[in-house]
Design an enzyme around this catalytic site. Structure first.
Site, PDB file in Angstrom:
ATOM      1  N   HIS A 139      45.970 -10.597  14.664  1.00  0.00           N
ATOM      2  CA  HIS A 139      45.457  -9.726  15.723  1.00  0.00           C
ATOM      3  C   HIS A 139      46.104 -10.149  17.033  1.00  0.00           C
ATOM      4  O   HIS A 139      46.101 -11.321  17.391  1.00  0.00           O
ATOM      5  CB  HIS A 139      43.936  -9.851  15.811  1.00  0.00           C
ATOM      6  CG  HIS A 139      43.272  -8.719  16.548  1.00  0.00           C
ATOM      7  ND1 HIS A 139      43.602  -8.391  17.846  1.00  0.00           N
ATOM      8  CD2 HIS A 139      42.318  -7.838  16.167  1.00  0.00           C
ATOM      9  CE1 HIS A 139      42.856  -7.347  18.220  1.00  0.00           C
ATOM     10  NE2 HIS A 139      42.070  -6.988  17.219  1.00  0.00           N
ATOM     11  N   HIS A 144      45.003  -3.455  19.947  1.00  0.00           N
ATOM     12  CA  HIS A 144      44.243  -2.388  20.590  1.00  0.00           C
ATOM     13  C   HIS A 144      45.220  -1.553  21.419  1.00  0.00           C
ATOM     14  O   HIS A 144      45.969  -2.123  22.220  1.00  0.00           O
ATOM     15  CB  HIS A 144      43.157  -2.984  21.489  1.00  0.00           C
ATOM     16  CG  HIS A 144      42.142  -3.775  20.725  1.00  0.00           C
ATOM     17  ND1 HIS A 144      41.134  -4.464  21.328  1.00  0.00           N
ATOM     18  CD2 HIS A 144      41.988  -3.980  19.388  1.00  0.00           C
ATOM     19  CE1 HIS A 144      40.383  -5.067  20.408  1.00  0.00           C
ATOM     20  NE2 HIS A 144      40.893  -4.791  19.225  1.00  0.00           N
ATOM     21  N   ASP A 187      38.329   0.571  12.194  1.00  0.00           N
ATOM     22  CA  ASP A 187      37.271  -0.419  12.400  1.00  0.00           C
ATOM     23  C   ASP A 187      35.949   0.325  12.249  1.00  0.00           C
ATOM     24  O   ASP A 187      35.654   1.248  13.019  1.00  0.00           O
ATOM     25  CB  ASP A 187      37.418  -1.034  13.803  1.00  0.00           C
ATOM     26  CG  ASP A 187      36.392  -2.124  14.089  1.00  0.00           C
ATOM     27  OD1 ASP A 187      35.189  -1.882  13.851  1.00  0.00           O
ATOM     28  OD2 ASP A 187      36.776  -3.205  14.568  1.00  0.00           O
ATOM     29  N   GLU A 235      44.701  -0.078  16.377  1.00  0.00           N
ATOM     30  CA  GLU A 235      43.302  -0.104  15.939  1.00  0.00           C
ATOM     31  C   GLU A 235      42.537   1.059  16.561  1.00  0.00           C
ATOM     32  O   GLU A 235      42.684   1.338  17.758  1.00  0.00           O
ATOM     33  CB  GLU A 235      42.663  -1.444  16.330  1.00  0.00           C
ATOM     34  CG  GLU A 235      41.206  -1.539  15.876  1.00  0.00           C
ATOM     35  CD  GLU A 235      40.613  -2.936  16.017  1.00  0.00           C
ATOM     36  OE1 GLU A 235      41.360  -3.901  16.257  1.00  0.00           O
ATOM     37  OE2 GLU A 235      39.382  -3.042  15.873  1.00  0.00           O
ATOM     38  N   TYR A 239      43.825 -10.004  23.176  1.00  0.00           N
ATOM     39  CA  TYR A 239      43.113  -8.966  23.941  1.00  0.00           C
ATOM     40  C   TYR A 239      43.705  -8.752  25.325  1.00  0.00           C
ATOM     41  O   TYR A 239      43.410  -7.774  26.001  1.00  0.00           O
ATOM     42  CB  TYR A 239      41.646  -9.378  24.156  1.00  0.00           C
ATOM     43  CG  TYR A 239      40.784  -9.323  22.940  1.00  0.00           C
ATOM     44  CD1 TYR A 239      41.028  -8.401  21.930  1.00  0.00           C
ATOM     45  CD2 TYR A 239      39.686 -10.169  22.815  1.00  0.00           C
ATOM     46  CE1 TYR A 239      40.214  -8.340  20.813  1.00  0.00           C
ATOM     47  CE2 TYR A 239      38.874 -10.109  21.705  1.00  0.00           C
ATOM     48  CZ  TYR A 239      39.140  -9.206  20.705  1.00  0.00           C
ATOM     49  OH  TYR A 239      38.332  -9.154  19.617  1.00  0.00           O
ATOM     50  N   ARG A 270      42.157 -16.330  25.978  1.00  0.00           N
ATOM     51  CA  ARG A 270      41.942 -16.726  27.372  1.00  0.00           C
ATOM     52  C   ARG A 270      43.271 -16.890  28.110  1.00  0.00           C
ATOM     53  O   ARG A 270      43.295 -17.236  29.278  1.00  0.00           O
ATOM     54  CB  ARG A 270      41.141 -18.026  27.438  1.00  0.00           C
ATOM     55  CG  ARG A 270      39.693 -17.852  26.997  1.00  0.00           C
ATOM     56  CD  ARG A 270      38.902 -19.138  27.127  1.00  0.00           C
ATOM     57  NE  ARG A 270      39.463 -20.209  26.307  1.00  0.00           N
ATOM     58  CZ  ARG A 270      39.168 -20.395  25.022  1.00  0.00           C
ATOM     59  NH1 ARG A 270      38.329 -19.584  24.413  1.00  0.00           N
ATOM     60  NH2 ARG A 270      39.712 -21.370  24.344  1.00  0.00           N
ATOM     61  N   ASP A 308      30.829  -1.172  21.776  1.00  0.00           N
ATOM     62  CA  ASP A 308      31.550  -2.016  20.824  1.00  0.00           C
ATOM     63  C   ASP A 308      30.809  -3.332  20.661  1.00  0.00           C
ATOM     64  O   ASP A 308      31.162  -4.333  21.257  1.00  0.00           O
ATOM     65  CB  ASP A 308      32.989  -2.241  21.336  1.00  0.00           C
ATOM     66  CG  ASP A 308      33.830  -3.045  20.350  1.00  0.00           C
ATOM     67  OD1 ASP A 308      33.365  -3.293  19.224  1.00  0.00           O
ATOM     68  OD2 ASP A 308      34.957  -3.433  20.721  1.00  0.00           O
ATOM     69  N   HIS A 341      33.687   0.538  15.325  1.00  0.00           N
ATOM     70  CA  HIS A 341      34.258   1.401  16.362  1.00  0.00           C
ATOM     71  C   HIS A 341      34.164   2.871  15.954  1.00  0.00           C
ATOM     72  O   HIS A 341      33.804   3.721  16.769  1.00  0.00           O
ATOM     73  CB  HIS A 341      35.719   1.040  16.612  1.00  0.00           C
ATOM     74  CG  HIS A 341      35.941  -0.384  17.039  1.00  0.00           C
ATOM     75  ND1 HIS A 341      37.184  -0.924  17.193  1.00  0.00           N
ATOM     76  CD2 HIS A 341      35.057  -1.379  17.328  1.00  0.00           C
ATOM     77  CE1 HIS A 341      37.075  -2.191  17.582  1.00  0.00           C
ATOM     78  NE2 HIS A 341      35.795  -2.493  17.657  1.00  0.00           N
ATOM     79  N   HIS A 369      38.921  -3.064   9.584  1.00  0.00           N
ATOM     80  CA  HIS A 369      37.956  -4.049  10.077  1.00  0.00           C
ATOM     81  C   HIS A 369      36.580  -3.579   9.616  1.00  0.00           C
ATOM     82  O   HIS A 369      36.188  -2.445   9.889  1.00  0.00           O
ATOM     83  CB  HIS A 369      38.005  -4.148  11.604  1.00  0.00           C
ATOM     84  CG  HIS A 369      39.234  -4.842  12.108  1.00  0.00           C
ATOM     85  ND1 HIS A 369      39.616  -4.825  13.431  1.00  0.00           N
ATOM     86  CD2 HIS A 369      40.148  -5.594  11.441  1.00  0.00           C
ATOM     87  CE1 HIS A 369      40.732  -5.544  13.561  1.00  0.00           C
ATOM     88  NE2 HIS A 369      41.077  -6.009  12.376  1.00  0.00           N
ATOM     89  N   GLU A 406      34.776  -9.035  11.254  1.00  0.00           N
ATOM     90  CA  GLU A 406      34.799  -9.619  12.612  1.00  0.00           C
ATOM     91  C   GLU A 406      33.369  -9.601  13.133  1.00  0.00           C
ATOM     92  O   GLU A 406      33.078  -8.987  14.159  1.00  0.00           O
ATOM     93  CB  GLU A 406      35.658  -8.783  13.565  1.00  0.00           C
ATOM     94  CG  GLU A 406      37.046  -8.433  13.131  1.00  0.00           C
ATOM     95  CD  GLU A 406      37.683  -7.392  14.064  1.00  0.00           C
ATOM     96  OE1 GLU A 406      37.246  -6.221  14.060  1.00  0.00           O
ATOM     97  OE2 GLU A 406      38.588  -7.764  14.795  1.00  0.00           O
ATOM     98  N   HIS A 466      29.576  -5.652  17.604  1.00  0.00           N
ATOM     99  CA  HIS A 466      29.587  -5.872  16.154  1.00  0.00           C
ATOM    100  C   HIS A 466      28.289  -6.544  15.706  1.00  0.00           C
ATOM    101  O   HIS A 466      27.818  -7.474  16.343  1.00  0.00           O
ATOM    102  CB  HIS A 466      30.754  -6.768  15.754  1.00  0.00           C
ATOM    103  CG  HIS A 466      32.098  -6.183  16.101  1.00  0.00           C
ATOM    104  ND1 HIS A 466      33.273  -6.745  15.704  1.00  0.00           N
ATOM    105  CD2 HIS A 466      32.439  -5.074  16.807  1.00  0.00           C
ATOM    106  CE1 HIS A 466      34.288  -6.017  16.147  1.00  0.00           C
ATOM    107  NE2 HIS A 466      33.801  -4.997  16.838  1.00  0.00           N
TER     108      HIS A 466
HETATM  109 ZN    ZN Z   1      35.213  -4.232  18.161  1.00  0.00          ZN
HETATM  110 FE    FE Z   2      40.396  -5.511  17.351  1.00  0.00          FE
HETATM  111 FE    FE Z   3      38.276  -4.628  15.123  1.00  0.00          FE
END
Ligand code: ZN
Ligand code: FE
Ligand code: FE
Length: 292
Positions: free
Chosen positions: A84, A124, A193, A159, A87, A54, A241, A196, A228, A273, A243
């Site tokens: 990781h 990413h 992943d 990734e 984001y 965030r 995407d 993905h 992943h 994840e 999961h």
């Molecule tokens: Zn993902």
């Molecule tokens: Fe990721």
């Molecule tokens: Fe991932």
């Protein structure tokens, strides 16, 4: 204890064939919380975010209880924990301030992770936000060329993405194209992943060996440093995407087990994840073929 002598992992001779864990929390006690959670799952590796997705200021890395954490990992045979990246980093962003923010956050993260003594940062590649992949790929490489000096002690893993939104790094060719433009390629690796890859359109359920062959031809399997392991809530080729818990999605338990136990993934950190609270049973399901 000196900073240089503490190993970030147990000795290589005791490294298990399958290194499997989950995305865990660093709430309050940093590595100690992450390790305790990992032990609760009977796992032998883990992944953390060292800062909130965030935004805001990152918690000082000196508060992560690194020394005690490294001793605990050594004692319990926990290998190659992964970090990781936030984001919020978008190294493909056409907006200059966003792009520069990403560069500064990743540069800082490299130092933080080197302090912890870990070896792998997963990130990413980026989103082109309308500019297209021909814009994004050199843009990402330019950012990485600005960041990497060649002196880093970590590997930065790109990734593979699902093809959702304006993401880049979905196909193996795109990942290879980014790597090819980076000067210090020896510092780059790849994190596959499963969710993905399947969502993007690689049939890892029925043709995992062909996927690996293609990976080897385009990128080189020596760059596969992390995986992943996620099931997918959406169908093959959906470019989404979402999961799913292991065995509850379109990939399914059998295929994920096959991947987790595959010789090519032997010894590299494999990280779940998946949605909340089931990591212990999911890890047990993956490791024990007799369980249904
Ligand atoms: Zn993902
Ligand atoms: Fe990721
Ligand atoms: Fe991932």
């Amino acid at each position: 204890m000196s900073e240089e002598t503490l190993p970030a992992q147990a000795t290589e001779s005791t490294r298990p064939e399958i290194v499997l864990g989950a995305n865990v929390s660093i709430a309050k006690t940093g590595l100690l919380a992450a390790i305790q959670e990992t032990l609760n799952y009977n796992a032998n590796t883990y992944m953390i975010y060292t800062r909130s997705n965030r935004g805001g200021k990152a918690r000082p890395i000196s508060e992560f209880h690194r020394e005690e954490g490294l001793v605990l990992m050594h004692e319990h045979g926990i290998f190659d924990p992964v970090v990781h990246l936030s984001y919020l980093v978008n190294l493909a962003s056409p907006k200059q301030d966003t792009w520069e923010y990403g560069i500064s956050i990743l540069s800082e993260e490299i130092q933080r992770v080197e302090y912890l003594g870990f070896q792998t940062i997963v990130f990413h590649p980026g989103s082109h936000v309308g500019q297209g992949e021909d814009y994004a790929i050199p843009r990402i490489a330019e950012a990485l060329n600005g960041i990497l000096s060649g002196e880093e002690k970590i590997t930065l893993c790109l990734e593979t993405m699902a093809g959702d939104g304006s993401k880049v790094g979905n196909s193996l060719e795109q990942i290879a194209d980014i790597i090819a433009r980076v000067e210090h390629q020896e510092k780059l690796g790849v994190c596959m992943d499963t969710c993905h890859n399947y969502s993007f359109g690689y049939d890892i359920v029925n043709h995992f060996d062909e996927f690996l062959e293609k990976f080897d031809q385009t990128i080189g399997l020596d760059r596969l440093k992390c995986a992943h392991i996620n099931d997918s809530k959406t169908p093959f080729g959906s470019h989404r995407d979402r999961h799913a818990n292991i065995g509850e999605g379109s990939i399914g338990l059998e295929a994920l087990r096959h991947i987790v136990h595959h010789p090519v993934l032997r010894g590299i950190p494999q990280i779940l994840e998946t949605p909340g609270g089931k990591y212990k049973s999911e890890i047990s399901l993956l490791l024990n073929p007799e369980l249904q």
